[in-house]
Design a protein around this motif. Structure first.
Motif, PDB file in Angstrom:
ATOM      1  N   TYR A  27     -15.345 -31.011  15.102  1.00 59.68           N
ATOM      2  CA  TYR A  27     -16.319 -31.006  13.962  1.00 59.68           C
ATOM      3  C   TYR A  27     -16.619 -29.720  13.333  1.00 59.68           C
ATOM      4  CZ  TYR A  27     -20.296 -32.234  10.913  1.00 59.68           C
ATOM      5  OH  TYR A  27     -20.858 -32.065   9.930  1.00 59.68           O
ATOM      6  N   GLU A  28     -17.476 -28.920  14.162  1.00 61.82           N
ATOM      7  CA  GLU A  28     -17.847 -27.639  13.741  1.00 61.82           C
ATOM      8  C   GLU A  28     -16.785 -26.699  13.111  1.00 61.82           C
ATOM      9  OE1 GLU A  28     -21.303 -24.718  15.628  1.00 61.82           O
ATOM     10  OE2 GLU A  28     -19.815 -25.772  16.942  1.00 61.82           O
ATOM     11  N   ALA A  29     -15.557 -26.827  13.493  1.00 60.68           N
ATOM     12  CA  ALA A  29     -14.655 -25.875  13.025  1.00 60.68           C
ATOM     13  C   ALA A  29     -13.957 -26.230  11.683  1.00 60.68           C
ATOM     14  CB  ALA A  29     -13.406 -25.799  14.275  1.00 60.68           C
ATOM     15  N   GLY A  30     -14.406 -27.523  11.380  1.00 60.97           N
ATOM     16  CA  GLY A  30     -13.562 -27.947  10.011  1.00 60.97           C
ATOM     17  C   GLY A  30     -14.794 -28.675   9.331  1.00 60.97           C
ATOM     18  N   PHE A  31     -14.991 -29.917   9.549  1.00 65.14           N
ATOM     19  CA  PHE A  31     -15.966 -30.656   8.622  1.00 65.14           C
ATOM     20  C   PHE A  31     -17.417 -30.203   8.561  1.00 65.14           C
ATOM     21  CE2 PHE A  31     -13.222 -34.604   9.354  1.00 65.14           C
ATOM     22  CZ  PHE A  31     -12.326 -34.362   8.447  1.00 65.14           C
ATOM     23  N   VAL A  60     -35.513 -34.899   7.665  1.00 61.47           N
ATOM     24  CA  VAL A  60     -34.111 -34.940   6.681  1.00 61.47           C
ATOM     25  C   VAL A  60     -32.985 -35.743   7.763  1.00 61.47           C
ATOM     26  CG1 VAL A  60     -34.992 -33.014   5.701  1.00 61.47           C
ATOM     27  CG2 VAL A  60     -34.001 -32.678   7.795  1.00 61.47           C
ATOM     28  N   GLY A  61     -32.065 -35.835   6.724  1.00 57.54           N
ATOM     29  CA  GLY A  61     -30.712 -36.364   7.523  1.00 57.54           C
ATOM     30  C   GLY A  61     -29.695 -35.952   6.472  1.00 57.54           C
ATOM     31  N   ASN A  62     -28.853 -35.165   7.022  1.00 56.54           N
ATOM     32  CA  ASN A  62     -27.667 -34.682   6.018  1.00 56.54           C
ATOM     33  C   ASN A  62     -26.438 -35.434   6.536  1.00 56.54           C
ATOM     34  OD1 ASN A  62     -26.458 -32.816   4.298  1.00 56.54           O
ATOM     35  ND2 ASN A  62     -25.829 -31.476   6.055  1.00 56.54           N
ATOM     36  N   PHE A  63     -26.016 -36.274   5.675  1.00 50.15           N
ATOM     37  CA  PHE A  63     -24.886 -37.360   5.888  1.00 50.15           C
ATOM     38  C   PHE A  63     -25.029 -37.914   6.798  1.00 50.15           C
ATOM     39  CE2 PHE A  63     -23.252 -33.309   3.345  1.00 50.15           C
ATOM     40  CZ  PHE A  63     -22.678 -33.949   2.175  1.00 50.15           C
ATOM     41  N   VAL A  64     -26.031 -38.602   7.105  1.00 50.36           N
ATOM     42  CA  VAL A  64     -26.463 -39.675   8.228  1.00 50.36           C
ATOM     43  C   VAL A  64     -26.359 -40.918   7.747  1.00 50.36           C
ATOM     44  CG1 VAL A  64     -28.035 -40.165  10.077  1.00 50.36           C
ATOM     45  CG2 VAL A  64     -27.612 -37.483   9.514  1.00 50.36           C
ATOM     46  N   LEU A  65     -26.857 -41.345   6.584  1.00 50.19           N
ATOM     47  CA  LEU A  65     -27.052 -42.484   6.321  1.00 50.19           C
ATOM     48  C   LEU A  65     -25.931 -43.354   6.201  1.00 50.19           C
ATOM     49  CD1 LEU A  65     -29.688 -44.230   5.896  1.00 50.19           C
ATOM     50  CD2 LEU A  65     -29.297 -43.678   3.367  1.00 50.19           C
ATOM     51  N   ASN A  66     -24.827 -42.469   5.828  1.00 45.56           N
ATOM     52  CA  ASN A  66     -23.368 -43.044   5.724  1.00 45.56           C
ATOM     53  C   ASN A  66     -22.738 -43.349   7.187  1.00 45.56           C
ATOM     54  OD1 ASN A  66     -23.681 -40.383   4.911  1.00 45.56           O
ATOM     55  ND2 ASN A  66     -21.370 -40.262   5.776  1.00 45.56           N
ATOM     56  N   CYS A  70     -20.111 -29.766   5.402  1.00 50.05           N
ATOM     57  CA  CYS A  70     -21.387 -30.512   5.428  1.00 50.05           C
ATOM     58  C   CYS A  70     -22.604 -29.317   5.476  1.00 50.05           C
ATOM     59  CB  CYS A  70     -21.342 -31.308   6.345  1.00 50.05           C
ATOM     60  SG  CYS A  70     -20.312 -32.636   6.649  1.00 50.05           S
ATOM     61  N   ALA A  71     -22.311 -28.202   5.365  1.00 49.81           N
ATOM     62  CA  ALA A  71     -23.347 -27.128   5.616  1.00 49.81           C
ATOM     63  C   ALA A  71     -23.847 -26.844   4.088  1.00 49.81           C
ATOM     64  CB  ALA A  71     -23.090 -25.970   6.181  1.00 49.81           C
ATOM     65  N   TYR A  72     -23.056 -27.246   3.229  1.00 53.96           N
ATOM     66  CA  TYR A  72     -23.459 -26.761   1.771  1.00 53.96           C
ATOM     67  C   TYR A  72     -24.673 -27.104   1.113  1.00 53.96           C
ATOM     68  CZ  TYR A  72     -23.252 -26.188  -3.199  1.00 53.96           C
ATOM     69  OH  TYR A  72     -23.452 -25.752  -4.510  1.00 53.96           O
TER      70      TYR A  72
END
Length: 285
Positions: free
Chosen positions: A31-35, A120-126, A39-41
């Motif tokens: 995950y860290e190497a790709g997605f 805060v939740g970055n792409f968590v609720l989905n 998601c950091a943007y």
């Protein structure tokens, strides 16, 4: 890093939640190497929306490898972070040694009511089976007057975000029965209006939501390695029919990716997300 109960309360965890745990198990490095780069943007805008700053007690839910936690810490916040995947939590603890990192999952967090100034939740609720229950838990642990800020992927998806799904469809690979979609009664419109309504239903005030759009720069090799390794729901679908199925999807991916080539061997993938926020006006009941 500390361990806490990883699932929700009895009767709360759904088949969707169980599937999500499987999708992310052991995926931290891939995950860290790709997605993860993708998601950091939104992270700076997410922290701005939460008002994260010096001395604030900030909870980062679904921290992954700790990108949001690190950014909040760099702003001088006192950071607590959680993730249900032990490998993710371990990476976050290593990346942000000043943060307190727990293995824990929505909708049951191991914290007292009103413990945080911002959540805060970055792409968590989905990635939760009952978004409304999850939001109620975020509200519970955030103090009155504090802010909650969240990002999710927008629907319809931007063209770059849809690339992998289009590749799966072109290859004729169906969604496996053990990778359930969110139950209709738990879903909500993934639009600015739909996400705002969800926050207002959770009794948050001063709510707002806006779209974030950006081009993610990557390579075909980097973008393919996550799903090929089974990362996330798309990865479980890609790998569901074994090596032959993976190769079939890869061939279609290679063809469809050509429309996003930048002329120098890279990919430029348009993405769109929603950033929503709201204030907790009173203690949770």
């Amino acid at each position: 890093m500390e361990a806490a109960e990883k699932g929700g309360a009895a009767g709360v965890q759904t088949p969707f939640d169980v599937s999500e745990r499987r999708a992310w198990a052991g995926s931290a490095a891939a995950y860290e190497a790709g997605f993860g780069r993708l998601c950091a943007y939104p992270v700076p805008a997410l922290l701005d929306a939460a008002g994260a700053g010096p001395g604030m007690r900030v909870l980062d839910v679904g921290t992954g490898p700790g990108v949001v936690a690190a950014a909040a810490g760099a702003r001088g916040a006192q950071v607590v972070a959680v993730d249900p995947e032990p490998g993710m939590a371990k990476r976050a603890a290593q990346a942000v040694p000043d943060a307190s990192v727990y293995v824990a999952a929505l909708p049951q967090l191991p914290f007292q009511c009103g413990q945080f100034d911002a959540t805060v939740g970055n792409f968590v609720l989905n990635h939760v089976g009952r978004p409304r229950v999850a939001l109620a838990e975020l509200r519970r642990v955030t103090r009155p007057g504090g802010w909650i800020a969240l990002t999710i992927w927008a629907v319809p998806a931007a063209s770059g975000q849809a690339l992998l799904g289009r590749s799966v469809a072109a290859a004729g690979v169906p969604r496996p029965a053990d990778v359930p979609a969110l139950a209709p009664e738990d879903d909500f419109p993934r639009t600015e209006e739909g996400l705002t309504a969800l926050l207002e239903e959770a009794e948050l005030t001063e709510t707002g939501c806006r779209s974030l759009a950006w081009d993610h720069h990557t390579t075909a090799e980097e973008w393919w390695q996550g799903p090929a390794a089974g990362v996330a729901t798309i990865g479980r679908v890609v790998t569901s029919q074994g090596a032959e199925g993976v190769e079939r999807v890869r061939r279609h991916f290679a063809l469809l990716a050509e429309e996003f080539m930048d002329g120098g061997g890279g990919l430029v993938l348009p993405h769109r997300a929603l950033l929503a926020y709201g204030r907790v006006s009173r203690p949770a009941a």
